[in-house]
Enzyme design. Structure first.
Site, PDB file in Angstrom:
ATOM      1  N   CYS A  94     -12.667  15.076   0.058  1.00 55.08           N
ATOM      2  CA  CYS A  94     -11.279  15.058   0.554  1.00 55.08           C
ATOM      3  C   CYS A  94     -10.286  14.596  -0.522  1.00 55.08           C
ATOM      4  CB  CYS A  94     -11.183  14.214   1.822  1.00 55.08           C
ATOM      5  SG  CYS A  94      -9.690  14.613   2.784  1.00 55.08           S
TER       6      CYS A  94
ATOM      7  N   LYS B  99       0.136  17.815   8.558  1.00 58.16           N
ATOM      8  CA  LYS B  99      -1.229  17.365   8.309  1.00 58.16           C
ATOM      9  C   LYS B  99      -2.247  18.308   8.946  1.00 58.16           C
ATOM     10  CE  LYS B  99      -4.264  13.340   8.792  1.00 58.16           C
ATOM     11  NZ  LYS B  99      -4.390  11.952   9.314  1.00 58.16           N
TER      12      LYS B  99
ATOM     13  N   SER C 165      -9.087  16.321   7.823  1.00 60.28           N
ATOM     14  CA  SER C 165      -8.035  15.356   8.128  1.00 60.28           C
ATOM     15  C   SER C 165      -7.315  15.048   6.819  1.00 60.28           C
ATOM     16  CB  SER C 165      -8.640  14.081   8.734  1.00 60.28           C
ATOM     17  OG  SER C 165      -7.643  13.122   8.985  1.00 60.28           O
TER      18      SER C 165
ATOM     19  N   HIS D 152     -14.435  16.629   5.967  1.00 64.27           N
ATOM     20  CA  HIS D 152     -15.134  15.374   6.243  1.00 64.27           C
ATOM     21  C   HIS D 152     -16.396  15.625   7.058  1.00 64.27           C
ATOM     22  CE1 HIS D 152     -12.392  12.354   4.635  1.00 64.27           C
ATOM     23  NE2 HIS D 152     -11.376  13.045   5.115  1.00 64.27           N
TER      24      HIS D 152
ATOM     25  N   GLU E 150     -18.948  14.051   7.015  1.00 64.44           N
ATOM     26  CA  GLU E 150     -19.571  12.766   7.340  1.00 64.44           C
ATOM     27  C   GLU E 150     -18.986  12.106   8.587  1.00 64.44           C
ATOM     28  OE1 GLU E 150     -15.847  11.410   5.255  1.00 64.44           O
ATOM     29  OE2 GLU E 150     -17.189  13.144   5.164  1.00 64.44           O
TER      30      GLU E 150
ATOM     31  N   ARG F 115      -4.259   6.043  16.014  1.00 60.44           N
ATOM     32  CA  ARG F 115      -3.606   5.197  15.012  1.00 60.44           C
ATOM     33  C   ARG F 115      -2.236   5.746  14.642  1.00 60.44           C
ATOM     34  NH1 ARG F 115      -6.106   6.308   9.473  1.00 60.44           N
ATOM     35  NH2 ARG F 115      -4.806   8.151   9.859  1.00 60.44           N
TER      36      ARG F 115
END
Length: 309
Positions: free
Chosen positions: A142, A163, A192, A235, A237, A249
């Site tokens: 990333c 985003k 992300s 991502h 993971e 968040r």
């Protein structure tokens, strides 16, 4: 074979509860094999969570992997206890004279920060330069992809207006490549990021092999021909609830984020999402460990010759 970590690392009990094969250092010393030495430069704020995610993927391999955690930011962390960092992380000065079979550089929440304003940018430049002589293969993830492309290829930071967040469909472009061996023709993976990775830019300014792309997310997986560096812009993971946590968040911060695409059932953030990318993530990391690290690294790390024709 399992990953090999310090006995007291929190990930040991966490991953064992998931039936992940983790070998504490005390037991690993009884096995007469040379484990792969993998260095993880963890740039994420929630370091323990990120450790768990990457160690889970690295554990699903027949190779024994000796993990060393690295930090570059000496500022006090708001998300990780100082005691944990002091006990389980090393500084670059501690390992700069060593060689490693593999290096993983994680993402970081710096998508809207100019490189020159990143507090530890000089350290990132230094580590990437060091890896050329001291690491067989490096995997960038990333934000680290964006940083490495700038340092290694001079590609300026490219940022999306909105985003990219959600689970996206990807197409395997090079199914016979070692890094994509066993990949489905299409598969899902999380993203992300604000960073943009247009395929045409990579083709114009680098000689990297683009192995996987997405119509919506751009280039996803690409690598150098000598297998010294590999890049994954998403991502794989991530835990099942990581995107949900980031969404909540950003809501709390008043950023008015879009609901992550193809993530929550019926786009209802009150419903629990389901992971649809785990098998891909495990296969990607197993391929990297086997074909980009194990198959080309020297048995004696004092004699580095990390190139495969």
């Amino acid at each position: 074979m399992p990953i090999r970590v310090p006995d007291e690392l929190p990930a040991v009990s966490f991953l064992r509860n998931e039936n992940v094969f983790v070998m504490a250092s005390s037991r690993a010393k009884t096995q007469e094999i040379r484990p792969l030495k993998v260095l993880i430069l963890n740039l994420m704020p929630k370091k323990i969570e990120t450790e768990n995610q990457f160690l889970r993927l690295l554990s699903n391999s027949p190779l024994q992997v000796d993990i060393q955690l690295l930090r570059v930011d000496s500022r006090e962390s708001k998300n990780t206890p100082t005691e944990h960092l002091n006990n389980f992380y090393c500084d670059f000065e501690d390992i700069q004279d060593q060689n490693f079979d593999g290096l993983i550089v994680t993402g970081a929440p710096l998508g809207l920060v100019d490189f020159c304003d990143v507090a530890y940018w000089p350290q990132i430049e230094r580590i990437i330069a060091w890896a050329k002589e001291h690491v067989t293969s490096t995997l960038f993830v990333c934000w680290a992809v964006q940083a490495a492309l700038n340092i290694l290829y001079g590609i300026p930071k490219m940022t999306r207006e909105v985003k990219l967040s959600g689970i996206y469909q990807h197409q395997t472009l090079e199914p016979l490549a070692l890094l994509t061996r066993g990949f489905d023709e299409t598969f899902l993976a999380p993203h992300s990021r604000y960073a943009d990775f247009p395929v045409e830019v990579l083709q114009q300014y680098t000689d990297l092999d683009i192995l996987v792309s997405s119509e919506e997310a751009g280039a996803y997986l690409f690598a150098s021909k000598d297998k010294r560096v590999a890049f994954v812009t998403g991502h794989p993971e991530y835990d099942v609830d990581t995107l949900a946590g980031e969404y909540q968040r950003d809501l709390a911060a008043g950023l008015n984020p879009q609901v992550p695409l193809n993530y929550f059932p019926s786009d209802d953030a009150s419903l629990r999402p389901k992971a649809s990318w785990r098998s891909h993530g495990h296969l990607l990391f197993a391929n990297w460990l086997n074909y980009y690290v194990y198959q080309i690294t020297p048995f004696d790390l004092r004699h580095m010759n990390p190139t495969l024709d």
